[in-house]
Design an enzyme around this catalytic site. Structure first.
Site, PDB file in Angstrom:
ATOM      1  N   ASP A 300      10.245  -8.124  10.915  1.00  0.00           N
ATOM      2  CA  ASP A 300       9.464  -9.348  11.074  1.00  0.00           C
ATOM      3  C   ASP A 300       9.719 -10.236   9.876  1.00  0.00           C
ATOM      4  O   ASP A 300       9.750  -9.769   8.742  1.00  0.00           O
ATOM      5  CB  ASP A 300       7.972  -9.000  11.148  1.00  0.00           C
ATOM      6  CG  ASP A 300       7.586  -8.559  12.534  1.00  0.00           C
ATOM      7  OD1 ASP A 300       8.159  -9.111  13.499  1.00  0.00           O
ATOM      8  OD2 ASP A 300       6.739  -7.660  12.657  1.00  0.00           O
ATOM      9  N   PHE A 370      -8.101 -27.925  11.924  1.00  0.00           N
ATOM     10  CA  PHE A 370      -7.031 -27.741  12.905  1.00  0.00           C
ATOM     11  C   PHE A 370      -7.620 -27.132  14.164  1.00  0.00           C
ATOM     12  O   PHE A 370      -8.426 -26.211  14.111  1.00  0.00           O
ATOM     13  CB  PHE A 370      -5.968 -26.792  12.328  1.00  0.00           C
ATOM     14  CG  PHE A 370      -4.801 -26.567  13.234  1.00  0.00           C
ATOM     15  CD1 PHE A 370      -3.715 -27.439  13.203  1.00  0.00           C
ATOM     16  CD2 PHE A 370      -4.784 -25.492  14.125  1.00  0.00           C
ATOM     17  CE1 PHE A 370      -2.635 -27.229  14.037  1.00  0.00           C
ATOM     18  CE2 PHE A 370      -3.699 -25.298  14.964  1.00  0.00           C
ATOM     19  CZ  PHE A 370      -2.629 -26.170  14.915  1.00  0.00           C
ATOM     20  N   SER A 371      -7.260 -27.672  15.321  1.00  0.00           N
ATOM     21  CA  SER A 371      -7.719 -27.034  16.552  1.00  0.00           C
ATOM     22  C   SER A 371      -6.569 -26.940  17.537  1.00  0.00           C
ATOM     23  O   SER A 371      -5.574 -27.668  17.424  1.00  0.00           O
ATOM     24  CB  SER A 371      -8.864 -27.826  17.165  1.00  0.00           C
ATOM     25  OG  SER A 371      -8.340 -28.926  17.877  1.00  0.00           O
ATOM     26  N   ALA A 372      -6.723 -26.042  18.467  1.00  0.00           N
ATOM     27  CA  ALA A 372      -5.637 -25.816  19.423  1.00  0.00           C
ATOM     28  C   ALA A 372      -5.402 -27.055  20.287  1.00  0.00           C
ATOM     29  O   ALA A 372      -4.288 -27.303  20.734  1.00  0.00           O
ATOM     30  CB  ALA A 372      -5.964 -24.614  20.302  1.00  0.00           C
ATOM     31  N   ARG A 375      -4.058 -29.979  17.576  1.00  0.00           N
ATOM     32  CA  ARG A 375      -2.930 -29.418  16.822  1.00  0.00           C
ATOM     33  C   ARG A 375      -2.626 -30.262  15.576  1.00  0.00           C
ATOM     34  O   ARG A 375      -1.489 -30.499  15.198  1.00  0.00           O
ATOM     35  CB  ARG A 375      -1.687 -29.266  17.706  1.00  0.00           C
ATOM     36  CG  ARG A 375      -1.933 -28.224  18.806  1.00  0.00           C
ATOM     37  CD  ARG A 375      -0.824 -28.124  19.802  1.00  0.00           C
ATOM     38  NE  ARG A 375       0.444 -27.782  19.200  1.00  0.00           N
ATOM     39  CZ  ARG A 375       1.589 -28.269  19.625  1.00  0.00           C
ATOM     40  NH1 ARG A 375       1.625 -29.133  20.618  1.00  0.00           N
ATOM     41  NH2 ARG A 375       2.707 -27.916  19.061  1.00  0.00           N
ATOM     42  N   SER A 377      -4.673 -31.463  11.604  1.00  0.00           N
ATOM     43  CA  SER A 377      -5.868 -31.385  10.778  1.00  0.00           C
ATOM     44  C   SER A 377      -5.881 -32.637   9.896  1.00  0.00           C
ATOM     45  O   SER A 377      -4.893 -33.379   9.869  1.00  0.00           O
ATOM     46  CB  SER A 377      -5.863 -30.112   9.934  1.00  0.00           C
ATOM     47  OG  SER A 377      -4.807 -30.169   9.006  1.00  0.00           O
ATOM     48  N   LYS A 388      -2.460 -34.738   9.417  1.00  0.00           N
ATOM     49  CA  LYS A 388      -1.135 -34.134   9.215  1.00  0.00           C
ATOM     50  C   LYS A 388      -0.886 -33.123  10.334  1.00  0.00           C
ATOM     51  O   LYS A 388      -1.830 -32.495  10.847  1.00  0.00           O
ATOM     52  CB  LYS A 388      -1.017 -33.480   7.834  1.00  0.00           C
ATOM     53  CG  LYS A 388      -1.945 -32.297   7.570  1.00  0.00           C
ATOM     54  CD  LYS A 388      -1.726 -31.813   6.145  1.00  0.00           C
ATOM     55  CE  LYS A 388      -2.166 -30.392   5.893  1.00  0.00           C
ATOM     56  NZ  LYS A 388      -3.550 -30.062   5.900  1.00  0.00           N
TER      57      LYS A 388
END
Lengths: 675, 568
Positions: A300, A370-372, A375, A377, A388
């Site tokens: 990863d 920030f939110s889904a 997208r 913040s 941004k």
């Protein structure tokens, strides 16, 4: 792990005791070579005692042979017992931590106090500050800091919380603060701690595939030598010579591969033990062996190849915007952003333009997290709207406001992406102020590690959720052989299958539940101890330190284990040449004095020659115990270089050492008047 | 004289390799069913054979179908030959009017030719009718050789296929080997031998008056046709009792050269076919290299022992020719030593000198080569598959040292292969050791020994090694045409032939099913000089460790006694 002398002394004492209990043929049955030696020891003892009863003259010699045959078996048992010792001692200390715990079982929101051993799968328990977690499970409610030192040896507490990939708790660990509700996932006796105890203790140790194949080879060689020695009696009768049972037994024991036969299981146990010392728990010896064969490592990106957090390294302003203005806006928008990325933006602005941190509440600013959905913040303060986010989100945002992104900004974004960075666009109102260059910082020295692996014949593949462009740049910087970008669990699984179809063995690490299928499919699947229960069950190793870089060490330990096994096998077989030169002339020198020329070591008498060979054969087992436990010196080099080195040391050494050793023992026997 | 010998040896090997390499590449084409120049002639013949036998040559077999076909084929042939010999007195082509053979001799001979051993407990010209020689023995010379080649071809397929269930079709491999390889070369070889004066007729034996006026019977017969395949198929069963020491079988130095070349042609060539079929020429070369190392060692031992000769003979004042006892003056020491070495290196067993008369060490290396399992080029097919068993052992013992579980040409070697390989090495060794041990202990065994002491033991070990190794050469000095030896040696021959074949086919089947792991920097390399040396070393060490005690009481002590002035 304690390495105090008292610890070692108790291991040693236990090993000596067990050397004798392991003489039981039912225990020795798993080691056919040593079983043969024991049978021969019994036979020799019987004939020696009979001769003593009949007042025969040679019994002084026969007694010595019989004694050394018993010692040979004891030495081999000692090697195995010593290898098991560490694990057994650790199992004892683990057992102590698994002291009887009272569990607060929740039944219809009411607490019932029951013994932990009565918990079943599916029960829900409440664990509060200072209490021991009664069994393995998943947190369904709450958050707590947990002391896992009983399992991992690491004293710093870890945070465990419901939901996500950090919801697993292990029985026997202690909640230090707060409370959690845990759904039990393992029945008593099947918990991680139980499994760990039986693993380190080696109670359920089964022979690995390669050990089985090697045992077949050793058994085959034993039968060949049994035939050679048994038929020798017939030829001797034809030639007019007589050979006594103790002498034939001595010859046979010297020829059969007792050295590797005696050390084989110790080597295997010691390999598991070396993993354990590095806080890796292998669920089977098979996995350790497979680690040596691994051809592909799936790593990863985050946490293994890169430091894990992207850092802001540069502000690229839009035309007509001063760098300070961009930095100021970026800093303002990130003040309330507690992610490492956000922090790094604040710090960069401070370093570059001396913009000090401001307190967001003093400014009367409204932080937009920030939110889904959005997208993005940002921050709203004094009528200013700073946002941004990624390029396409911001572009959409600007268009809604009636603005447009300048082409220069777009060029800058592409440039950053091509270099493997993550571009973060800062916008105020309907204008894009510029771009923040977020860089994935590759761990120091990792490049060298990968080229080392390449020399060992192992390919590295980086797995990342990044887009192909970013992934390619980081892959190039880190020096991996290949990468999988925008990876999903399904793609990961598919990639593993593809490599396996090509005949490669694949190793990987994982911690999330969605890693479980890939962990199960891979040949060496290392689950992080911090990961979910599903991941831990799917993998065949658990890293208690949860350090993905350790995969590389695991591969090295697997290789070292196989090398040690091979080198000692070669050494053992090469030894036989010298033993023939000691024993054959001694057997027949009375019938054919001319065979004396084969006594190239110039051993004193036929008796001393046979005894020296038998004694050497027994002593070499003990002499090699440290090597078997430690493993032979390992360096990450190509197969050809390693082969040449090991052949020289263990092949040629195996030819020469016994000539010297037997001669020295012979001289000693003559000095002591034992021959 | 010595430099002359070396020139002869060098010429021999240069010519051999120049012929064997192209043959090897040609054979690979034949086994893989590719186009060759013989297709126009052999293609229709092949189709015809399949049609009358009702064979579907396209049908692939798994390993046990392959093994069953081979066993069925061999045992039908075995019993046919057995009956043919018993009844030869009632059958045509028998100008000398030989009667049927005694049952034990007929059985021994039938086993011997079926197993490609050609151990001869009978004297050819005084026992066998022309029909038995041609329809019985010569036919078996072809088919037993072809069966051996088929087994190694199946093994190579097993090594080169990726996750497959089948290893080819036995009937197709057998037929193609005979038609494309054995028949054409035998034809050319037979012609060359006739040109040198090897006889080929069906006449009754001639009686001639010698210079002294006595009557001498000269045996006749279809010799040349059997001679070529006898060498080419590493069979070794001579038409005449004296084998290739007989002037009608081997009249001139040139015929001697041709016969030696025929002998090594296919075993050497197969190592190159191997590389070609694996698409990795280096894998073939490394096995060729290991075999060559062993051949040079044994040839060197025999040659130097024979040149040094017997100090006892030198002491009584005979110089120069002291080493010629038992050898043909037509060929001299070097050709006798070379022949003795290669006839035992391959599992041929034809002789052009009396091996019993070799010096003790001169006789040791032929014996050791048979004990090693006939892997120094070995019998056609059998040499390569036996060597591949040692490759598996070598890779397993040494390969672990690079830190990976053992693999060969990308195939993992696991406990099944180990079990089969160990058994295939163990069973023949057990036959030799137990058989000789039994024979030295009972009167039925010892009463046949002509020479006392260690030489007698050498003779016995030689006989059992020769039978088990399917070599067929005899040390002589041992009267083996007794019920005891005929039966026990036939058992050795059967075990020595068919146990490795079945085990090798089992390995082929299991290997075929495995994945091929691509080689990388971490892979144990099975190419290059180092591996050749290691392989040769493992062969020698395994052989030496198994047989050293027996050899010490036989040829080694005999050699030491000879130096001390005692002979047997």
């Amino acid at each position: 792990m304690s390495t105090s002398s008292s610890f070692n002394r108790s291991i040693l004492a236990r090993a000596i005791k067990e050397s004798f209990t392991k003489l039981n043929p039912r225990v020795l049955w798993t080691n056919p070579v040593m079983l043969v030696v024991e049978i021969l020891a019994v036979l020799t003892t019987y004939f020696t005692l009979r001769d003593i009863a009949l007042q025969s003259k040679t019994f002084g010699f026969d007694v010595q042979i019989a004694a050394w045959l018993w010692i040979t078996v004891l030495f081999a048992n000692f090697a195995e017992a010593l290898a098991e010792g560490r694990g057994k001692a650790q199992a004892d200390s683990l057992r102590k931590t698994r002291s009887e715990t009272i569990a607060k079982k929740l039944v219809r929101e009411k607490v019932e106090n029951i013994s932990a051993s009565q918990l079943a799968k599916g029960d829900i328990v409440l664990v509060e500050t200072g209490e021991m977690i009664p069994g393995d499970g998943e947190i369904i409610e709450g958050i707590a800091s947990v002391d896992e030192s009983a399992v991992t040896g690491e004293s710093a507490p870890v945070i465990r919380e419901s939901g996500g990939d950090r919801n697993a708790v292990t029985g026997g660990t202690r909640v230090l603060s707060d409370w959690i509700k845990v759904k039990i996932t393992a029945n008593p006796g099947e918990t991680f701690l139980d499994r760990m105890i039986s693993l380190v203790e080696g109670a359920k140790r089964r022979k690995t595939p390669n050990e089985i194949a090697l045992t077949i080879l050793l058994l085959g060689l034993t039968i060949v030598f049994l035939l050679a020695v048994a038929t020798l009696e017939a030829y001797a009768i034809y030639s007019g010579a007589t050979l006594s049972i103790p002498v034939l037994a001595a010859l046979l024991v010297c020829l059969i591969p007792t050295t590797i036969g005696g050390l084989l299981s110790a080597i295997g146990i010691a390999g598991m033990d070396r993993l354990l010392k590095r806080n890796v728990l292998a669920m089977s010896g098979r996995a350790v062996e497979a680690a040596g064969d691994v051809g592909v490592l799936l790593l990863d990106k985050t946490g293994t190849i890169t430091l894990g957090n992207r850092m802001a390294t540069e502000f690229v302003p839009a035309p007509g915007v001063s760098p300070e203005k961009l930095a100021d806006a970026a800093q303002l928008s990130s003040l309330a952003d507690e992610t490492p990325e956000g922090r790094s933006i604040v710090i960069l602005a401070k370093e570059k333009f001396n913009l000090r941190e401001r307190d967001i509440t003093d400014l009367g600013a409204n932080f937009v997290p920030f939110s889904a959905q959005t997208r993005m913040s940002g921050v709203d303060l004094q009528g200013r709207e700073i946002r941004k986010g990624a390029m396409d989100t911001i572009e959409k945002y600007l268009r809604e406001k009636g603005g447009e992104m300048a082409p220069e900004v777009k060029t800058a974004i592409e440039g950053i992406a091509k270099k493997g960075g993550t571009p973060l666009v800062v916008a105020e109102g309907n204008q894009a102020l510029g771009v923040i260059y977020l860089k994935d910082v590759v761990k120091g020295g990792i490049n060298e590690r990968f080229s080392q692996l390449r020399r060992m014949g192992i390919a590295t593949v980086m797995i990342t959720g990044d887009n192909p462009l970013t992934a390619a740049a980081i892959a190039a910087e880190a020096g991996v052989d290949d990468f999988l970008a925008e990876a999903t669990p399904e793609q990961k699984l598919k990639l593993i299958r593809e490599y396996q179809a090509k005949g490669q063995l694949v190793a990987m690490t994982g911690d999330g539940t969605n890693d479980a299928p890939a962990l199960a499919q891979s040949d060496v699947g290392v689950a992080m101890n911090s990961g979910t229960q599903a991941a831990k069950e799917a993998g065949n190793m658990v890293d208690l330190d949860s350090n993905p870089t350790k995969l590389i060490e695991i591969v090295e330990i697997g290789k070292q284990l196989l090398m040690t096994r091979g080198s000692l096998t070669t050494f053992s077989i090469a030894n036989d040449i010298a033993k023939y030169f000691a024993i054959i002339p001694a057997l027949f020198v009375v019938t054919y004095p001319e065979l004396g020329v084969l006594n190239i070591m110039g051993l004193a008498t036929p008796q001393s020659a046979i005894l020296s060979a038998v004694i050497f054969n027994a002593l070499i087992i003990v002499a090699l115990v440290p090597l078997a436990l430690r493993g032979i010196a390992y360096r990450p080099l190509g197969a050809n270089v390693i082969l040449r080195r090991n052949l020289l040391i263990y092949g040629l050494g195996g030819l020469i050492v016994p000539f010297i050793g037997i001669k020295l023992i012979d001289m000693l026997l003559v000095m002591l008047g034992l021959s | 004289m010595m430099s002359n010998d070396f020139i002869q040896l060098i010429v021999f090997f240069v010519v051999l390799f120049a012929l064997a390499i192209p043959l090897g590449l040609y054979m690979a084409k034949v086994f893989q069913g590719e186009k060759t120049f013989l297709d126009p002639i052999m293609g229709p013949l092949e189709a015809f054979i399949y049609r009358i036998c009702g064979i579907d040559a396209q049908k692939e077999m798994n390993w046990w179908e392959y093994a069953l076909s081979l066993l069925a084929f061999s045992f039908v042939g075995l019993f046919t030959l057995f009956i043919l010999q018993l009844g030869q007195g009632y059958l045509p082509l028998n100008p000398q009017g030989f009667g049927g053979l005694k049952w034990d001799l007929a059985w021994n001979t039938a086993v011997s030719f079926t197993t490609n051993t050609n151990w001869q407990a009978y004297g050819g010209e005084s026992t066998m009718s022309y029909l038995s020689q041609m329809a019985g023995l010569t036919v078996h010379n072809f088919v037993s050789a072809a069966a051996g080649i088929a087994v190694v071809v199946a093994l190579i397929r097993g090594l080169s296929r990726h996750q497959a269930k089948t290893i080819g079709n036995f009937w197709a491999d057998l037929t193609r080997t005979i038609l494309w390889i054995l028949l054409p070369i035998s034809l050319v070889g037979g012609m060359l031998l006739v040109s040198q004066g090897v006889i080929q007729n069906l006449s009754p034996y001639l009686t001639v008056k010698t210079l002294q006026g006595a009557n001498q019977t000269l045996a006749m017969g279809p010799v040349a046709s059997q001679e070529a395949i006898k060498m080419l198929g590493t069979n070794g069963g001579g038409f005449m009792n004296a084998n290739s020491a007989h002037p009608f079988e081997n009249p001139t130095p040139f015929s001697n050269l041709v016969e030696m070349l025929l002998l090594l042609l296919i075993p050497v060539g197969l190592t190159f076919s191997f590389g070609k079929m694996l698409k990795d020429a280096k894998q073939g070369k490394v096995i060729f290299g290991a075999m060559l190392i062993l051949l040079v060692l044994t040839l060197g031992t025999t040659y130097s022992a024979e040149i040094a000769g017997n100090p006892l003979v030198s002491k009584i004042g005979i110089t120069g020719s002291s080493v010629m006892e038992g050898k043909e003056v037509r060929f001299g020491v070097v050709n006798s030593a070379l022949w003795a070495t290669i006839t035992t290196a391959t599992s041929c067993g034809a002789v052009n000198a009396m091996h019993d008369s070799l010096t003790p060490l001169g006789g040791l290396s032929p014996m050791l080569q048979m004990m090693l399992g006939e892997v120094v080029f070995g019998g056609v097919g059998s040499g390569l598959y036996a060597m591949l068993l040692f490759v598996i052992l070598t890779v397993f013992i040494i390969g672990l040292m690079v830190g990976r579980t053992p693999e060969y040409v990308g195939k993992k070697i696991e406990s099944f292969e180990m079990k089969m390989a160990i058994l295939a090495v163990l069973i023949p060794s057990a036959c030799i050791l137990l058989g000789s041990a039994l024979a030295v202990l009972i009167t039925a065994g010892t009463s046949s020994i002509l020479n006392p002491g260690p030489h007698g033991l050498s003779e016995m070990l030689y006989a059992f090694s020769s039978a088990t190794g399917n070599n067929g050469s005899a040390f002589a000095g041992l009267n083996v045409n007794t019920v005891f030896y005929n039966i026990i040696l036939s058992v050795c021959m059967l075990i020595g032939r068919f146990s490795p074949i079945v085990l090798v086919l089992a390995i082929a089947g299991s290997m075929a099913g495995k994945k091929i792991t691509p080689a990388g920097a971490g892979t144990f390399q099975t190419t290059g000089g180092l591996f050749s040396g290691l392989l040769a070393g493992v062969v020698l060490i395994v052989g030496a460790l198994t047989f050293f005690p027996a050899l010490a009481l036989g040829p080694i002590v005999e050699h030491l006694l000879m130096l001390a002035g005692k002979a047997f």
